[in-house]
Design an enzyme around this catalytic site. Structure first.
Site, PDB file in Angstrom:
ATOM      1  N   LYS A  59      47.166  52.456  11.373  1.00  0.00           N
ATOM      2  CA  LYS A  59      48.720  53.424  11.272  1.00  0.00           C
ATOM      3  C   LYS A  59      49.572  52.671  10.678  1.00  0.00           C
ATOM      4  O   LYS A  59      50.128  53.090   9.718  1.00  0.00           O
ATOM      5  CB  LYS A  59      49.021  53.840  12.779  1.00  0.00           C
ATOM      6  CG  LYS A  59      48.046  54.422  13.489  1.00  0.00           C
ATOM      7  CD  LYS A  59      48.411  55.056  15.016  1.00  0.00           C
ATOM      8  CE  LYS A  59      48.748  53.719  15.821  1.00  0.00           C
ATOM      9  NZ  LYS A  59      47.274  53.079  16.260  1.00  0.00           N
ATOM     10  N   ARG A  68      42.465  40.619  13.451  1.00  0.00           N
ATOM     11  CA  ARG A  68      43.757  40.953  12.741  1.00  0.00           C
ATOM     12  C   ARG A  68      44.465  39.572  13.087  1.00  0.00           C
ATOM     13  O   ARG A  68      44.812  39.004  14.094  1.00  0.00           O
ATOM     14  CB  ARG A  68      44.588  42.141  13.573  1.00  0.00           C
ATOM     15  CG  ARG A  68      45.976  42.299  13.085  1.00  0.00           C
ATOM     16  CD  ARG A  68      46.655  43.349  13.362  1.00  0.00           C
ATOM     17  NE  ARG A  68      46.521  43.814  14.815  1.00  0.00           N
ATOM     18  CZ  ARG A  68      46.931  44.938  15.449  1.00  0.00           C
ATOM     19  NH1 ARG A  68      47.354  45.890  14.390  1.00  0.00           N
ATOM     20  NH2 ARG A  68      46.641  45.021  16.631  1.00  0.00           N
ATOM     21  N   ARG A 101      48.228  38.570  17.706  1.00  0.00           N
ATOM     22  CA  ARG A 101      49.075  39.370  18.628  1.00  0.00           C
ATOM     23  C   ARG A 101      48.428  39.203  19.879  1.00  0.00           C
ATOM     24  O   ARG A 101      47.465  39.008  20.228  1.00  0.00           O
ATOM     25  CB  ARG A 101      49.132  40.719  18.218  1.00  0.00           C
ATOM     26  CG  ARG A 101      50.187  41.109  17.506  1.00  0.00           C
ATOM     27  CD  ARG A 101      50.320  42.535  17.066  1.00  0.00           C
ATOM     28  NE  ARG A 101      49.962  43.703  18.008  1.00  0.00           N
ATOM     29  CZ  ARG A 101      49.929  44.804  17.705  1.00  0.00           C
ATOM     30  NH1 ARG A 101      50.151  45.393  16.486  1.00  0.00           N
ATOM     31  NH2 ARG A 101      49.992  46.010  18.530  1.00  0.00           N
ATOM     32  N   ARG A 158      52.923  59.007  22.032  1.00  0.00           N
ATOM     33  CA  ARG A 158      51.672  58.681  22.562  1.00  0.00           C
ATOM     34  C   ARG A 158      51.229  59.347  23.664  1.00  0.00           C
ATOM     35  O   ARG A 158      50.088  58.809  24.481  1.00  0.00           O
ATOM     36  CB  ARG A 158      51.687  57.153  22.846  1.00  0.00           C
ATOM     37  CG  ARG A 158      50.788  56.098  22.114  1.00  0.00           C
ATOM     38  CD  ARG A 158      51.250  54.928  22.507  1.00  0.00           C
ATOM     39  NE  ARG A 158      51.654  54.154  21.337  1.00  0.00           N
ATOM     40  CZ  ARG A 158      51.081  53.302  20.905  1.00  0.00           C
ATOM     41  NH1 ARG A 158      49.875  52.687  21.363  1.00  0.00           N
ATOM     42  NH2 ARG A 158      51.312  52.540  19.765  1.00  0.00           N
ATOM     43  N   ARG A 167      43.714  48.630  26.210  1.00  0.00           N
ATOM     44  CA  ARG A 167      44.459  49.300  25.331  1.00  0.00           C
ATOM     45  C   ARG A 167      43.734  50.686  24.893  1.00  0.00           C
ATOM     46  O   ARG A 167      44.012  51.507  24.947  1.00  0.00           O
ATOM     47  CB  ARG A 167      44.841  48.622  24.123  1.00  0.00           C
ATOM     48  CG  ARG A 167      45.918  47.948  24.429  1.00  0.00           C
ATOM     49  CD  ARG A 167      46.178  46.664  23.321  1.00  0.00           C
ATOM     50  NE  ARG A 167      46.549  47.176  21.991  1.00  0.00           N
ATOM     51  CZ  ARG A 167      46.549  46.574  20.747  1.00  0.00           C
ATOM     52  NH1 ARG A 167      45.825  45.564  20.880  1.00  0.00           N
ATOM     53  NH2 ARG A 167      46.618  47.255  19.679  1.00  0.00           N
TER      54      ARG A 167
END
Ligand code: AP5
Length: 212
Positions: free
Chosen positions: A13, A125, A158, A86, A169
């Protein structure tokens, strides 16, 4: 054109939003970025949000809806909502908010990516501590390991991209966000894009939807 981009953590996203902002001059409203900004500033909202984000849980609806209201009011048409709504409660609140502002969402684009791919995207990431640029240690490495190509600051992982938090998550996503697929099918705004392709192919599919 006002768009919602939704999908699982790691679906791309943020990556696609960045392409759309740069090339199509859309405004970007990312609740993840807004919440991380609040955490960095040490505000009351940031302190509350951190406890949920670090566990891979959703920040309570009323806090996120309040935050989005502040940002959307005053924005003209031509925006991407990334990571909001969400939950069905957030989707209803957004509908009310936009109605009052005489704005509407033309498409709610779901980025479909298989779960095994999501896991490796998230664990690999790396983000720039300073400018927020996003990399991946395998598919999009920086030129110099650990250093941002854009501003030469340090790249970090992160907190919520650690294995144990990722699992939560993904579970949270299945429980609360997946139902939005049927929600947007009912409103007639739903569109689906195969997100398990290179960035440019995914971008092209989103662009094709924008001219429909
Ligand atoms: P948020 O920051 O929104 O996180 P997320 O939804 O979990 O999404 P991500 O940012 O992890 O992934 P992405 O889909 O943007 O993927 P990206 O493009 O970076 O939210 C964080 C937290 O805040 C939530 O867990 C929650 O606690 C809270 N929160 C936020 N909004 C909320 C709300 N509305 N309500 C309640 N709580 C909320 O890509 C990931 C990686 O994959 C990158 O390394 C990238 O380089 C790579 N990649 C991207 N596209 C491709 C591709 N096509 N091919 C190969 N690699 C790719």
């Amino acid at each position: 054109m006002n768009l919602i981009l939704f999908g699982a953590p790691g679906a791309g996203k943020g990556t696609q939003s960045n392409l759309l902002i740069q090339r199509d001059r859309l405004h970007h409203i990312s609740t993840g970025d807004l919440l991380r900004g609040a955490i960095k500033s040490g505000s009351d909202l940031g302190v509350k949000a951190k406890s949920f984000i670090d566990k891979g849980e959703l920040v309570p609806d009323e806090l996120v809806i309040g935050l989005v209201k502040e940002v959307v009011v005053g924005k003209g048409p031509g925006f991407i909502l990334d990571g909001f709504p969400r939950t069905v409660i957030q989707a209803d609140a957004l509908g009310q908010l936009l109605k009052g502002l005489r704005l509407e969402i033309q498409k709610a684009v779901f980025l479909h990516v298989p779960f095994d791919v999501l896991f490796s995207r998230l664990t690999g990431r790396r983000v720039c501590k300073s400018c927020g640029a996003v990399y991946h240690i395998v598919s999009k490495p920086s030129k110099k390991e650990g250093i941002c190509d854009v501003c030469a600051s340090e790249l970090v992982q992160r907190n919520d991209d650690k294995d144990e938090v990722i699992a939560n998550r993904l579970k949270t996503y299945e429980e609360f966000t997946m139902p939005l697929k049927s929600y947007f099918k009912q409103t007639g705004q739903y569109a689906e894009v195969d997100g398990d392709r290179d960035e440019e192919s995914v971008y092209k599919s989103i662009k094709d939807l924008m001219i429909l």
